[in-house]
Design a protein around this motif. Structure first.
Motif, PDB file in Angstrom:
ATOM      1  N   VAL A 111       0.864  -1.193   0.000  1.00  0.00           N
ATOM      2  CA  VAL A 111       0.000   0.000   0.000  1.00  0.00           C
ATOM      3  C   VAL A 111       0.901   1.245   0.000  1.00  0.00           C
ATOM      4  O   VAL A 111       1.835   1.331   0.801  1.00  0.00           O
ATOM      5  N   GLU A 112       0.583   2.228  -0.858  1.00  0.00           N
ATOM      6  CA  GLU A 112       1.420   3.430  -0.983  1.00  0.00           C
ATOM      7  C   GLU A 112       0.558   4.704  -0.997  1.00  0.00           C
ATOM      8  O   GLU A 112      -0.586   4.687  -1.450  1.00  0.00           O
ATOM      9  N   ILE A 113       1.201   5.781  -0.509  1.00  0.00           N
ATOM     10  CA  ILE A 113       0.667   7.140  -0.717  1.00  0.00           C
ATOM     11  C   ILE A 113       1.503   7.749  -1.831  1.00  0.00           C
ATOM     12  O   ILE A 113       2.718   7.896  -1.705  1.00  0.00           O
ATOM     13  N   ARG A 114       0.852   8.104  -2.914  1.00  0.00           N
ATOM     14  CA  ARG A 114       1.532   8.784  -4.014  1.00  0.00           C
ATOM     15  C   ARG A 114       1.193  10.272  -3.933  1.00  0.00           C
ATOM     16  O   ARG A 114       0.017  10.659  -3.815  1.00  0.00           O
ATOM     17  N   TYR A 115       2.238  11.091  -3.988  1.00  0.00           N
ATOM     18  CA  TYR A 115       2.047  12.533  -3.796  1.00  0.00           C
ATOM     19  C   TYR A 115       2.729  13.298  -4.928  1.00  0.00           C
ATOM     20  O   TYR A 115       3.876  13.018  -5.297  1.00  0.00           O
ATOM     21  N   SER A 116       2.023  14.292  -5.460  1.00  0.00           N
ATOM     22  CA  SER A 116       2.575  15.175  -6.493  1.00  0.00           C
ATOM     23  C   SER A 116       2.661  16.592  -5.947  1.00  0.00           C
ATOM     24  O   SER A 116       1.622  17.214  -5.644  1.00  0.00           O
ATOM     25  N   LYS A 117       3.870  17.092  -5.797  1.00  0.00           N
ATOM     26  CA  LYS A 117       4.053  18.473  -5.331  1.00  0.00           C
ATOM     27  C   LYS A 117       3.563  19.470  -6.369  1.00  0.00           C
ATOM     28  O   LYS A 117       3.017  20.534  -6.030  1.00  0.00           O
ATOM     29  N   THR A 118       3.747  19.130  -7.631  1.00  0.00           N
ATOM     30  CA  THR A 118       3.287  20.025  -8.697  1.00  0.00           C
ATOM     31  C   THR A 118       1.777  20.191  -8.652  1.00  0.00           C
ATOM     32  O   THR A 118       1.248  21.298  -8.774  1.00  0.00           O
ATOM     33  N   CYS A 119       1.082  19.070  -8.464  1.00  0.00           N
ATOM     34  CA  CYS A 119      -0.378  19.098  -8.436  1.00  0.00           C
ATOM     35  C   CYS A 119      -0.944  19.369  -7.043  1.00  0.00           C
ATOM     36  O   CYS A 119      -2.162  19.605  -6.915  1.00  0.00           O
ATOM     37  N   GLU A 120      -0.089  19.342  -6.018  1.00  0.00           N
ATOM     38  CA  GLU A 120      -0.515  19.538  -4.632  1.00  0.00           C
ATOM     39  C   GLU A 120      -1.670  18.600  -4.292  1.00  0.00           C
ATOM     40  O   GLU A 120      -2.701  19.017  -3.760  1.00  0.00           O
ATOM     41  N   ALA A 121      -1.462  17.327  -4.592  1.00  0.00           N
ATOM     42  CA  ALA A 121      -2.520  16.336  -4.368  1.00  0.00           C
ATOM     43  C   ALA A 121      -1.876  14.964  -4.100  1.00  0.00           C
ATOM     44  O   ALA A 121      -0.715  14.726  -4.443  1.00  0.00           O
ATOM     45  N   ALA A 122      -2.652  14.083  -3.454  1.00  0.00           N
ATOM     46  CA  ALA A 122      -2.168  12.736  -3.137  1.00  0.00           C
ATOM     47  C   ALA A 122      -3.239  11.719  -3.484  1.00  0.00           C
ATOM     48  O   ALA A 122      -4.430  12.048  -3.542  1.00  0.00           O
ATOM     49  N   TRP A 123      -2.828  10.482  -3.673  1.00  0.00           N
ATOM     50  CA  TRP A 123      -3.750   9.376  -3.919  1.00  0.00           C
ATOM     51  C   TRP A 123      -3.127   8.092  -3.382  1.00  0.00           C
ATOM     52  O   TRP A 123      -1.933   8.040  -3.069  1.00  0.00           O
ATOM     53  N   ALA A 124      -3.936   7.057  -3.234  1.00  0.00           N
ATOM     54  CA  ALA A 124      -3.451   5.777  -2.702  1.00  0.00           C
ATOM     55  C   ALA A 124      -3.346   4.757  -3.830  1.00  0.00           C
ATOM     56  O   ALA A 124      -4.158   4.781  -4.775  1.00  0.00           O
ATOM     57  N   ARG A 125      -2.356   3.876  -3.668  1.00  0.00           N
ATOM     58  CA  ARG A 125      -2.166   2.835  -4.663  1.00  0.00           C
ATOM     59  C   ARG A 125      -1.896   1.504  -3.952  1.00  0.00           C
ATOM     60  O   ARG A 125      -1.175   1.474  -2.946  1.00  0.00           O
ATOM     61  N   ILE A 126      -2.418   0.438  -4.493  1.00  0.00           N
ATOM     62  CA  ILE A 126      -2.181  -0.908  -3.962  1.00  0.00           C
ATOM     63  C   ILE A 126      -1.659  -1.790  -5.100  1.00  0.00           C
ATOM     64  O   ILE A 126      -2.156  -1.727  -6.226  1.00  0.00           O
ATOM     65  N   THR A 127      -0.642  -2.555  -4.819  1.00  0.00           N
ATOM     66  CA  THR A 127      -0.058  -3.463  -5.800  1.00  0.00           C
ATOM     67  C   THR A 127       0.040  -4.868  -5.191  1.00  0.00           C
ATOM     68  O   THR A 127      -0.095  -5.041  -3.984  1.00  0.00           O
ATOM     69  N   GLN A 128       0.294  -5.848  -6.088  1.00  0.00           N
ATOM     70  CA  GLN A 128       0.375  -7.262  -5.697  1.00  0.00           C
ATOM     71  C   GLN A 128      -0.911  -7.688  -4.977  1.00  0.00           C
ATOM     72  O   GLN A 128      -0.885  -8.469  -4.025  1.00  0.00           O
ATOM     73  N   ALA A 129      -2.006  -7.162  -5.444  1.00  0.00           N
ATOM     74  CA  ALA A 129      -3.293  -7.411  -4.787  1.00  0.00           C
ATOM     75  C   ALA A 129      -4.073  -8.477  -5.532  1.00  0.00           C
ATOM     76  O   ALA A 129      -3.694  -8.934  -6.619  1.00  0.00           O
ATOM     77  N   ALA A 130      -5.183  -8.864  -4.962  1.00  0.00           N
ATOM     78  CA  ALA A 130      -6.085  -9.848  -5.565  1.00  0.00           C
ATOM     79  C   ALA A 130      -7.431  -9.187  -5.787  1.00  0.00           C
ATOM     80  O   ALA A 130      -7.750  -8.134  -5.183  1.00  0.00           O
ATOM     81  N   ALA A 131      -8.195  -9.762  -6.646  1.00  0.00           N
ATOM     82  CA  ALA A 131      -9.525  -9.211  -6.930  1.00  0.00           C
ATOM     83  C   ALA A 131     -10.339  -9.142  -5.651  1.00  0.00           C
ATOM     84  O   ALA A 131     -10.353 -10.074  -4.845  1.00  0.00           O
ATOM     85  N   GLY A 132     -10.970  -8.013  -5.455  1.00  0.00           N
ATOM     86  CA  GLY A 132     -11.770  -7.805  -4.265  1.00  0.00           C
ATOM     87  C   GLY A 132     -11.074  -7.015  -3.174  1.00  0.00           C
ATOM     88  O   GLY A 132     -11.719  -6.523  -2.225  1.00  0.00           O
ATOM     89  N   ASP A 133      -9.734  -6.886  -3.293  1.00  0.00           N
ATOM     90  CA  ASP A 133      -9.027  -6.052  -2.318  1.00  0.00           C
ATOM     91  C   ASP A 133      -9.419  -4.572  -2.533  1.00  0.00           C
ATOM     92  O   ASP A 133      -9.653  -4.128  -3.662  1.00  0.00           O
ATOM     93  N   GLU A 134      -9.440  -3.822  -1.457  1.00  0.00           N
ATOM     94  CA  GLU A 134      -9.874  -2.420  -1.534  1.00  0.00           C
ATOM     95  C   GLU A 134      -8.828  -1.511  -0.912  1.00  0.00           C
ATOM     96  O   GLU A 134      -8.200  -1.851   0.091  1.00  0.00           O
ATOM     97  N   ILE A 135      -8.677  -0.321  -1.480  1.00  0.00           N
ATOM     98  CA  ILE A 135      -7.733   0.692  -1.001  1.00  0.00           C
ATOM     99  C   ILE A 135      -8.488   2.016  -0.832  1.00  0.00           C
ATOM    100  O   ILE A 135      -9.389   2.340  -1.618  1.00  0.00           O
ATOM    101  N   ALA A 136      -8.132   2.767   0.183  1.00  0.00           N
ATOM    102  CA  ALA A 136      -8.793   4.060   0.441  1.00  0.00           C
ATOM    103  C   ALA A 136      -7.769   5.062   0.949  1.00  0.00           C
ATOM    104  O   ALA A 136      -6.727   4.691   1.514  1.00  0.00           O
TER     105      ALA A 136
END
Length: 224
Positions: free
Chosen positions: A145-170
């Protein structure tokens, strides 16, 4: 010689005057003014004294109230101006408009910044890729699970990798706003963006289909 007949209410007639005509009274003589013979005699003052109001005492008496009235009016104007300009009566300064924030100049391909990015896709708005870093990470079961942040856009979002169908990220940034995504047929997923100036305010949490949960903690060393 006048003729008198001695009757009551009689009328004296001058000798030689026609009968029935009264003798005119004598014209009073005017004293001769000193001057050379033949000079014109100036007319005397009219009855009641000088009424011209020019140089006589009567004229000065009429002008005096006008002069006094003008002086009083001038003093009233000066006094009024003083009170109008008194420090205690100065008008309150009008509030000035606060300068608005200058629009941020964005690099080519970047389409939003700050609040304009909330709810937007980071890939579509040009905020991902080289414009973003990973500001926080966590391992939840087999997933990352990661927090991805863009200083240029002044915004963040979450990303999940190596996951399986049905997994949820918020993701949330300490406000009521929240974005989430669910893994469908691929092995990763990411959420829409939330505007945030400090990436440490953002937190991402995963809820796996198997029931495992976990959240990120702020990182002091962001990674690409």
């Amino acid at each position: 010689m006048r003729a008198s007949f001695g009757f009551p209410g009689q009328v004296d007639f001058a000798p030689g005057a026609p009968a029935g005509v009264r003798e005119a009274p004598p014209i009073p003589s005017v004293p001769r003014q000193p001057g050379p013979p033949g000079a014109a005699v100036p007319p005397g003052p009219p009855p009641g004294g000088d009424t011209s109001g020019g140089s006589g005492k009567g004229g000065k008496g009429k002008r005096l109230p006008l002069i006094l009235g003008g002086a009083v009016a001038a003093l009233a104007l000066v006094a009024g101006g003083f009170f109008l300009l008194a420090p205690g009566d100065e008008p309150a300064p009008q509030p000035t408009a606060k300068p608005t924030k200058t629009a941020k100049k964005l690099p080519a391909g970047v389409k939003c910044a700050g609040a304009d990015c909330t709810g937007e896709d980071p890939e579509a708005m040009g905020c991902a890729g080289e414009q973003a870093v990973t500001s926080a990470t966590a391992t939840v079961g087999p997933t990352v699970v990661e927090i991805r942040y863009s200083k240029t856009c002044e915004a963040a979002w979450a990303r999940i990798t190596q996951a399986a169908a049905g997994d949820e990220i918020a993701i949330d940034v300490g406000t009521e706003a929240q974005e989430s995504a669910k893994v469908a047929t691929t092995f990763d997923a990411y959420t829409a963006m939330l505007a945030v100036e400090n990436p440490a305010d953002a937190k991402a949490c995963a809820t796996l289909a198997a029931g495992t949960t976990g959240c990120t903690t702020p990182s002091t060393t962001p990674t690409p």
